[in-house]
Design an enzyme around this catalytic site. Structure first.
Site, mmCIF file in Angstrom:
data_model
loop_
_atom_site.group_PDB
_atom_site.id
_atom_site.type_symbol
_atom_site.label_atom_id
_atom_site.label_comp_id
_atom_site.label_asym_id
_atom_site.label_seq_id
_atom_site.Cartn_x
_atom_site.Cartn_y
_atom_site.Cartn_z
ATOM 1 N N HIS A 134 1.053 -0.973 0.179
ATOM 2 C CA HIS A 134 0.016 -0.190 -0.164
ATOM 3 C C HIS A 134 0.745 1.052 0.451
ATOM 4 O O HIS A 134 0.754 2.228 0.965
ATOM 5 C CB HIS A 134 -0.990 -0.207 1.490
ATOM 6 C CG HIS A 134 -1.872 0.794 1.176
ATOM 7 N ND1 HIS A 134 -3.077 0.561 1.964
ATOM 8 C CD2 HIS A 134 -1.880 2.377 0.612
ATOM 9 C CE1 HIS A 134 -3.764 1.722 1.671
ATOM 10 N NE2 HIS A 134 -3.379 3.038 0.593
ATOM 11 N N ASP B 267 1.462 2.590 3.837
ATOM 12 C CA ASP B 267 -0.153 3.345 2.866
ATOM 13 C C ASP B 267 1.047 4.852 3.532
ATOM 14 O O ASP B 267 0.565 5.711 3.630
ATOM 15 C CB ASP B 267 -1.179 3.965 4.071
ATOM 16 C CG ASP B 267 -2.277 4.589 3.849
ATOM 17 O OD1 ASP B 267 -1.616 4.789 2.395
ATOM 18 O OD2 ASP B 267 -3.352 4.716 4.096
ATOM 19 N N ASN C 7 -5.987 9.236 7.372
ATOM 20 C CA ASN C 7 -6.953 8.571 6.698
ATOM 21 C C ASN C 7 -6.961 6.536 6.976
ATOM 22 O O ASN C 7 -6.162 6.993 5.730
ATOM 23 C CB ASN C 7 -7.737 9.632 6.050
ATOM 24 C CG ASN C 7 -9.834 8.667 5.514
ATOM 25 O OD1 ASN C 7 -9.895 8.328 6.355
ATOM 26 N ND2 ASN C 7 -9.785 9.113 4.378
ATOM 27 N N HIS D 237 2.719 14.662 0.646
ATOM 28 C CA HIS D 237 2.150 15.427 0.135
ATOM 29 C C HIS D 237 3.071 16.597 0.425
ATOM 30 O O HIS D 237 4.101 16.640 0.685
ATOM 31 C CB HIS D 237 0.315 15.745 1.390
ATOM 32 C CG HIS D 237 -0.312 14.703 0.920
ATOM 33 N ND1 HIS D 237 -1.160 15.149 -0.156
ATOM 34 C CD2 HIS D 237 -0.316 13.811 2.202
ATOM 35 C CE1 HIS D 237 -2.220 14.588 0.202
ATOM 36 N NE2 HIS D 237 -1.872 13.439 1.067
ATOM 37 N N ASN E 267 -4.704 6.068 -7.376
ATOM 38 C CA ASN E 267 -5.559 7.574 -6.791
ATOM 39 C C ASN E 267 -5.035 8.376 -6.987
ATOM 40 O O ASN E 267 -4.979 9.208 -6.625
ATOM 41 C CB ASN E 267 -6.181 7.726 -5.973
ATOM 42 C CG ASN E 267 -5.405 7.476 -4.775
ATOM 43 O OD1 ASN E 267 -4.469 7.073 -4.734
ATOM 44 N ND2 ASN E 267 -5.042 8.503 -3.004
ATOM 45 N N LEU F 120 1.813 6.826 -5.254
ATOM 46 C CA LEU F 120 3.245 7.136 -5.525
ATOM 47 C C LEU F 120 2.782 8.067 -6.417
ATOM 48 O O LEU F 120 3.794 8.886 -7.105
ATOM 49 C CB LEU F 120 4.232 5.818 -6.157
ATOM 50 C CG LEU F 120 4.509 4.725 -5.974
ATOM 51 C CD1 LEU F 120 5.591 3.952 -6.616
ATOM 52 C CD2 LEU F 120 5.654 5.188 -4.411
HETATM 53 O O1 DOR Z 1 -4.568 9.314 4.629
HETATM 54 C C1 DOR Z 1 -4.819 8.997 3.760
HETATM 55 N N1 DOR Z 1 -3.481 9.100 2.391
HETATM 56 N N2 DOR Z 1 -5.690 7.758 3.117
HETATM 57 C C2 DOR Z 1 -6.067 7.777 2.092
HETATM 58 O O2 DOR Z 1 -7.157 7.101 1.872
HETATM 59 C C3 DOR Z 1 -5.845 8.122 1.121
HETATM 60 C C4 DOR Z 1 -4.043 8.635 0.978
HETATM 61 C C5 DOR Z 1 -3.537 9.541 0.311
HETATM 62 O O3 DOR Z 1 -4.269 9.485 -0.829
HETATM 63 O O4 DOR Z 1 -3.504 10.647 0.645
#
Ligand code: DOR
Length: 458
Positions: free
Chosen positions: A72, A339, A312, A343, A106, A75
């Site tokens: 998970h 995960d 999340n 950002h 996504n 990228l």
């Molecule tokens: O914290 C998260 N960031 N949870 C997600 O489900 C998506 C992810 C993201 O794409 O930034």
């Protein structure tokens, strides 16, 4: 990058503790590599040393493990290259000891077509980690119409998920499971009932109330997970629950496994180790407790409303952390996945409610998780299994083992080296971590991919 000649070289890694859960190996040992594959591994003395081999002697205190497999990771390419690119994400992986990355769809455009899968695989060619795309369940992750799942599987998708925009329609989820079953690929769900969660930004509880932030209730996760497990019962399809965060979800997966359903589950380092109190600047939970034991001093207080704690699903309670660890120890939870959600500064440098969800996790995962090993809560071999062999097994990936014939994807780390988390030094473009400034014990020294060294710590 190595030349073709070095790619065919025979190399012996020798002298460190070799841990390969795929064959129950945990001993001072050696690993013999020829070209891109492993030809022998075992306790020292059992691996013969052929003529002309390049011997690399490693310190006895270091650990040689199968390269880590992350089911998970985000990228961000194509579309969000300011947050991360496939190259920078793969470099972050190499620094964190991860050699296989399954990347979430996504992106912009969403990975929902043969062309986007081929694009990702093309851009990833030659990167310092293997990149395996996860394709979207629905076109555009819009939750309405199924993607062309057969074509996506043929193009190289390893799983299907609408992660980031979880599937709300029970009918669509049933169809996705039914179509995925004959393809033999798992459907991966980010369990979130949007109707109930609304615009919640942190765990619903006392701390959210005190901080005046909107709550994201535990039931928002368990309702969707319970629904999905019933649909797995109906369809018999393979299902993987992403980032479990609450005790109730662990109970549901445990019961589903007891019933023999083809279900696997993952937990992230942050959900195992951090609590919702971190949002209030109070650092409680397993990581804080372990570091206090390891250093003899309580962890310094953090910053209130640090948007780097916004993720999340959200950070939960200490009881949830304990249930997640129990689930990992008894095999209910198969896998640790990062995960990794990088950002930009702009995405995070704003009010808590407005900030993007996500933690950049590839480069801190091992150091953070080893706190559980150093304090006797998690055996080292179990940690390595959940980072390598078990994820590879869960999705049938050619990875995660040091057995003869396996790809020579190898992580070598010093479990005792202290280092400071400095996001400015990350290879990832995502500097968003709540662990900035913390000192962790355990650091990746070398990462090998297909018999080539792709990272060495300075
Ligand atoms: O914290 C998260 N960031 N949870 C997600 O489900 C998506 C992810 C993201 O794409 O930034």
């Amino acid at each position: 990058m190595a030349t073709d000649e070095t790619a065919n070289e025979t190399i012996l890694l020798r002298g460190a503790r070799v841990i390969d859960p795929s064959q129950g190996l945990d001993a001072p040992g050696a690993v013999l590599i020829q070209g891109e594959r492993i030809v022998a591994s075992g306790p020292i003395g059992t691996v013969s040393v052929p003529d002309g081999v390049r011997v690399i002697d490693l310190p006895a205190g270091w650990v040689v493990a199968p390269g880590f497999v992350d089911l998970h990771a985000h990228l961000r390419e194509p579309g969000f290259e300011a947050k991360e690119t496939i190259q920078t994400g793969a470099q972050a992986a190499a620094r964190g000891g991860f050699t296989t990355l399954c990347c979430m769809p996504n992106t912009q455009p969403v990975i929902d077509s043969r062309a986007t899968i081929e694009y990702v695989l093309h851009v990833a060619h030659g990167a310092p980690a293997r990149v395996r795309p996860i394709a979207a369940i629905s076109k555009g992750e819009a939750g309405r119409e199924l993607s062309e799942m057969g074509e996506l599987a043929e193009a190289g998708a390893v799983a299907f998920s609408d992660d980031g925009r979880p599937v709300q329609s029970s009918h669509l989820m049933r169809s996705a499971l039914s179509y995925a079953a004959p393809l033999g690929l798992p459907v991966v769900e980010h369990c979130q009932d949007d109707d109930l969660v609304g615009d919640g930004v942190m765990h619903e509880g006392q701390i959210a109330t005190m901080l005046g932030l909107k709550g994201w209730p535990a039931a928002g996760e368990t309702i969707t997970l319970a629904r999905d497990l019933e649909l797995v019962r109906l369809t018999g399809a393979r299902y993987h629950a992403a980032h479990l965060s609450v005790a109730g979800a662990v109970d549901l997966v445990r019961a589903a496994k007891r019933d023999g359903l083809p279900v696997t589950a993952e937990v992230t380092p942050h959900h195992l180790l951090l609590t919702d109190a971190w949002v209030a600047g109070e650092r409680t939970g397993p990581l804080a407790e372990a570091l206090a034991i390891m250093t003899g001093e309580p962890l310094a207080t953090g910053v209130r409303y640090d948007t780097n704690t916004k993720v999340n699903p959200p950070l939960r309670t200490a009881e949830d952390c304990a249930a997640l660890l129990d689930g990992l120890l008894d095999g209910t939870i198969d896998v640790i996945a990062t995960d990794h959600a990088p950002h930009t500064i702009v995405d995070k440098d704003c009010e808590y409610g407005e900030a993007a969800f996500g933690i950049s996790g590839l480069e801190t995962a091992l150091g953070a998780l080893l706190t559980l090993v150093h304090t006797g809560k998690l055996p080292l071999a179990t940690l390595i299994a959940t980072l390598s062999h078990r994820p590879a097994q869960a999705w049938g990936l050619d990875a995660g083992a040091l057995r003869p014939g396996a790809l020579a994807d190898i992580t070598i780390f010093d479990p005792d080296e202290w280092w400071t988390v400095e996001p400015a030094q990350f290879a990832s473009r995502g500097k968003n971590t709540p662990l900035t400034g913390l000192r962790l014990r355990g650091r990746v020294r070398q990462t090998w991919l297909g018999g080539r060294q792709v990272y060495e710590a300075q």
